[in-house]
Design a protein around this motif. Structure first.
Motif, PDB file in Angstrom:
ATOM      1  N   LEU A 221      -9.281  48.113  -6.880  1.00 16.85           N
ATOM      2  CA  LEU A 221      -8.642  47.549  -5.682  1.00 16.85           C
ATOM      3  C   LEU A 221      -9.260  48.062  -4.390  1.00 16.85           C
ATOM      4  CD1 LEU A 221      -4.809  47.650  -6.491  1.00 16.85           C
ATOM      5  CD2 LEU A 221      -6.380  45.719  -6.672  1.00 16.85           C
ATOM      6  N   GLY A 222     -10.045  49.132  -4.491  1.00 12.40           N
ATOM      7  CA  GLY A 222     -10.651  49.681  -3.281  1.00 12.40           C
ATOM      8  C   GLY A 222      -9.601  50.056  -2.251  1.00 12.40           C
ATOM      9  N   GLU A 223      -9.771  49.566  -1.026  1.00 15.47           N
ATOM     10  CA  GLU A 223      -8.849  49.871   0.077  1.00 15.47           C
ATOM     11  C   GLU A 223      -7.414  49.463  -0.245  1.00 15.47           C
ATOM     12  OE1 GLU A 223      -9.467  51.115   3.283  1.00 15.47           O
ATOM     13  OE2 GLU A 223     -11.500  51.617   2.605  1.00 15.47           O
ATOM     14  N   ARG A 224      -7.255  48.417  -1.052  1.00 16.25           N
ATOM     15  CA  ARG A 224      -5.911  47.909  -1.350  1.00 16.25           C
ATOM     16  C   ARG A 224      -5.116  48.841  -2.261  1.00 16.25           C
ATOM     17  NH1 ARG A 224      -6.151  43.019  -4.112  1.00 16.25           N
ATOM     18  NH2 ARG A 224      -8.373  43.373  -4.450  1.00 16.25           N
ATOM     19  N   SER A 225      -5.781  49.869  -2.794  1.00  8.93           N
ATOM     20  CA  SER A 225      -5.018  50.870  -3.565  1.00  8.93           C
ATOM     21  C   SER A 225      -4.256  51.809  -2.634  1.00  8.93           C
ATOM     22  CB  SER A 225      -5.959  51.667  -4.475  1.00  8.93           C
ATOM     23  OG  SER A 225      -6.862  52.451  -3.696  1.00  8.93           O
ATOM     24  N   ILE A 226      -4.609  51.800  -1.372  1.00  9.67           N
ATOM     25  CA  ILE A 226      -3.930  52.654  -0.383  1.00  9.67           C
ATOM     26  C   ILE A 226      -2.518  52.126  -0.131  1.00  9.67           C
ATOM     27  CG2 ILE A 226      -3.966  53.380   2.046  1.00  9.67           C
ATOM     28  CD1 ILE A 226      -7.067  53.310   1.861  1.00  9.67           C
ATOM     29  N   GLY A 227      -1.550  53.057  -0.038  1.00  9.04           N
ATOM     30  CA  GLY A 227      -0.179  52.651   0.278  1.00  9.04           C
ATOM     31  C   GLY A 227       0.747  52.600  -0.926  1.00  9.04           C
ATOM     32  N   HIS A 228       0.250  52.979  -2.114  1.00  6.94           N
ATOM     33  CA  HIS A 228       1.063  52.985  -3.327  1.00  6.94           C
ATOM     34  C   HIS A 228       0.909  54.327  -4.034  1.00  6.94           C
ATOM     35  CE1 HIS A 228       1.407  48.608  -2.985  1.00  6.94           C
ATOM     36  NE2 HIS A 228       0.112  48.623  -2.702  1.00  6.94           N
ATOM     37  N   MET A 229       2.006  54.811  -4.608  1.00  7.70           N
ATOM     38  CA  MET A 229       1.912  56.046  -5.387  1.00  7.70           C
ATOM     39  C   MET A 229       1.168  55.782  -6.693  1.00  7.70           C
ATOM     40  SD  MET A 229       4.986  58.504  -6.789  1.00  7.70           S
ATOM     41  CE  MET A 229       5.682  58.718  -5.155  1.00  7.70           C
ATOM     42  N   ASP A 230       0.313  56.712  -7.091  1.00  7.47           N
ATOM     43  CA  ASP A 230      -0.395  56.563  -8.362  1.00  7.47           C
ATOM     44  C   ASP A 230       0.592  56.724  -9.525  1.00  7.47           C
ATOM     45  OD1 ASP A 230      -2.813  56.473 -10.081  1.00  7.47           O
ATOM     46  OD2 ASP A 230      -2.053  58.455 -10.628  1.00  7.47           O
ATOM     47  N   PRO A 231       0.588  55.776 -10.468  1.00  5.43           N
ATOM     48  CA  PRO A 231       1.542  55.858 -11.583  1.00  5.43           C
ATOM     49  C   PRO A 231       1.407  57.140 -12.408  1.00  5.43           C
ATOM     50  CG  PRO A 231       0.297  53.776 -11.645  1.00  5.43           C
ATOM     51  CD  PRO A 231      -0.222  54.551 -10.492  1.00  5.43           C
TER      52      PRO A 231
ATOM     53  N   GLY B 192      -2.417  48.673 -10.794  1.00  4.05           N
ATOM     54  CA  GLY B 192      -3.110  48.590 -12.088  1.00  4.05           C
ATOM     55  C   GLY B 192      -2.707  47.342 -12.835  1.00  4.05           C
ATOM     56  N   ASP B 193      -2.465  47.495 -14.140  1.00  3.49           N
ATOM     57  CA  ASP B 193      -2.137  46.332 -14.964  1.00  3.49           C
ATOM     58  C   ASP B 193      -0.686  46.347 -15.425  1.00  3.49           C
ATOM     59  OD1 ASP B 193      -2.382  48.500 -16.537  1.00  3.49           O
ATOM     60  OD2 ASP B 193      -3.728  47.603 -18.023  1.00  3.49           O
ATOM     61  N   GLY B 194       0.113  47.236 -14.855  1.00  2.90           N
ATOM     62  CA  GLY B 194       1.556  47.195 -15.104  1.00  2.90           C
ATOM     63  C   GLY B 194       1.994  47.668 -16.476  1.00  2.90           C
ATOM     64  N   ASP B 195       1.176  48.500 -17.135  1.00  2.41           N
ATOM     65  CA  ASP B 195       1.577  48.942 -18.479  1.00  2.41           C
ATOM     66  C   ASP B 195       1.882  50.435 -18.575  1.00  2.41           C
ATOM     67  OD1 ASP B 195      -0.940  49.946 -18.200  1.00  2.41           O
ATOM     68  OD2 ASP B 195      -1.737  49.160 -20.085  1.00  2.41           O
ATOM     69  N   HIS B 196       1.812  51.165 -17.465  1.00  5.40           N
ATOM     70  CA  HIS B 196       1.958  52.626 -17.597  1.00  5.40           C
ATOM     71  C   HIS B 196       3.334  53.020 -18.128  1.00  5.40           C
ATOM     72  CE1 HIS B 196       0.814  56.742 -17.193  1.00  5.40           C
ATOM     73  NE2 HIS B 196       1.761  57.018 -16.324  1.00  5.40           N
ATOM     74  N   GLY B 197       4.374  52.318 -17.688  1.00  2.00           N
ATOM     75  CA  GLY B 197       5.725  52.622 -18.174  1.00  2.00           C
ATOM     76  C   GLY B 197       5.861  52.338 -19.660  1.00  2.00           C
ATOM     77  N   VAL B 198       5.381  51.183 -20.085  1.00  2.00           N
ATOM     78  CA  VAL B 198       5.448  50.810 -21.509  1.00  2.00           C
ATOM     79  C   VAL B 198       4.605  51.773 -22.333  1.00  2.00           C
ATOM     80  CG1 VAL B 198       5.012  48.950 -23.157  1.00  2.00           C
ATOM     81  CG2 VAL B 198       5.736  48.406 -20.846  1.00  2.00           C
TER      82      VAL B 198
ATOM     83  N   ALA C  93       6.510  49.555 -12.527  1.00  2.00           N
ATOM     84  CA  ALA C  93       6.452  48.951 -11.185  1.00  2.00           C
ATOM     85  C   ALA C  93       5.306  49.564 -10.377  1.00  2.00           C
ATOM     86  CB  ALA C  93       7.784  49.150 -10.468  1.00  2.00           C
ATOM     87  N   LEU C  94       5.126  50.883 -10.489  1.00  2.00           N
ATOM     88  CA  LEU C  94       4.016  51.525  -9.757  1.00  2.00           C
ATOM     89  C   LEU C  94       2.675  50.990 -10.261  1.00  2.00           C
ATOM     90  CD1 LEU C  94       5.253  55.242  -9.631  1.00  2.00           C
ATOM     91  CD2 LEU C  94       5.167  53.620  -7.728  1.00  2.00           C
ATOM     92  N   ASP C  95       2.571  50.813 -11.585  1.00  2.00           N
ATOM     93  CA  ASP C  95       1.308  50.344 -12.152  1.00  2.00           C
ATOM     94  C   ASP C  95       1.101  48.854 -11.883  1.00  2.00           C
ATOM     95  OD1 ASP C  95      -1.095  51.006 -13.509  1.00  2.00           O
ATOM     96  OD2 ASP C  95      -0.301  50.233 -15.402  1.00  2.00           O
ATOM     97  N   GLN C  96       2.180  48.120 -11.614  1.00  2.00           N
ATOM     98  CA  GLN C  96       2.016  46.707 -11.233  1.00  2.00           C
ATOM     99  C   GLN C  96       1.344  46.609  -9.859  1.00  2.00           C
ATOM    100  OE1 GLN C  96       6.030  45.400 -11.828  1.00  2.00           O
ATOM    101  NE2 GLN C  96       5.589  44.526 -13.850  1.00  2.00           N
ATOM    102  N   ALA C  97       1.590  47.599  -9.011  1.00  2.00           N
ATOM    103  CA  ALA C  97       1.029  47.556  -7.658  1.00  2.00           C
ATOM    104  C   ALA C  97      -0.464  47.881  -7.641  1.00  2.00           C
ATOM    105  CB  ALA C  97       1.792  48.517  -6.744  1.00  2.00           C
TER     106      ALA C  97
END
Ligand code: ADP
Ligand code: MG
Length: 201
Positions: free
Chosen positions: A173-183, A34-40, A28-32
């Motif tokens: 994502l630039g500025e849009r990476s702000i506000g989410h925890m890094d996976p 990145g590409d949503g694969d960090h958990g897998v 879920a963190l990586d979906q915000a």
């Protein structure tokens, strides 16, 4: 501690299982950002480690860490696989069979430096390094596994939320990476916390 196969098995199993138990959260963190694969990715690495647990536990601590690092490079993939692989392989190369606290801090330091070289990155760029570096600072203050270490790791992961990503996919994502925890910061915090709690006993 960690001088017999049973204690090495307990530590390795607990950390790998905790990664598996948090796979959905890491995804879920990586979906915000990145590409949503960090958990897998991390789950695949942890399952490979668990599949080899008997052989790993029989190895000396440095050899077990090197083997875990190689398994992570081969199985995790993505950006994090080679970076975590480098971290564990360097820990294994740097630690003696019966490390004292000075050895542990020095090995953690060497592993952090190796990840920075491999990732061409440094703390402050919203990556796993933003947990690994504060964890090293805490270990320099108190090299024993402790509640303070767990708190430092968790707070450091939280502190990546307002950061802007400058490495990895999240940087696109630039500025849009702000506000989410890094996976990767979260997975580092999980592993440090679980290892510390098991080693505290
Ligand atoms: P990918 O980004 O290839 O999909 P993962 O999703 O498994 O790989 O891992 C992403 C994590 O890897 C990020 O959250 C970040 O913590 C870490 N990361 C990515 N690039 C770097 C880098 N150059 N240095 C340090 N850590 C990095
Ligand atoms: Mg990813």
């Amino acid at each position: 501690m960690l001088e017999d196969a049973a204690s090495r098995r307990s530590l390795i199993e607990a950390v790998a299982q905790d990664v598996i138990d948090h796979a959905e959260e890491l995804t879920a963190l990586d979906q915000a950002v990145g590409d949503g694969d960090h958990g897998v990715n991390m789950k695949r690495g942890a399952e490979a480690v668990l599949a080899d647990i008997d052989a790993l536990a029989e190895k000396t601590l440095p050899e077990a860490l090197k083997a875990i690092g190689m398994a992570l490079v081969m199985k995790v993939g993505g950006a994090s696989g080679p970076l975590y692989g480098t971290f564990f392989m360097t820990l294994g190369k740097s630690l003696p069979e019966k490390p004292n606290s000075t050895d542990t801090v020095a090995a953690f330091d060497a592993a952090l430096q190796a990840v920075m070289a491999r990732g061409k990155s440094h703390p402050g760029q919203k990556t796993m390094l933003d947990v690994l570096a504060p964890a090293l600072e805490q270990l320099k203050n108190d090299p024993s596994p402790s509640e303070a270490l767990c708190v430092a790791a968790a707070e450091a992961a939280e502190a990546t939320i307002p950061m802007r990503a400058e490495r990895g996919r999240a940087s696109f994502l630039g500025e849009r990476s702000i506000g989410h925890m890094d996976p990767g910061a979260r997975s580092s915090s999980l592993m440090i916390t679980k290892a510390s709690k098991i080693l505290e006993g």
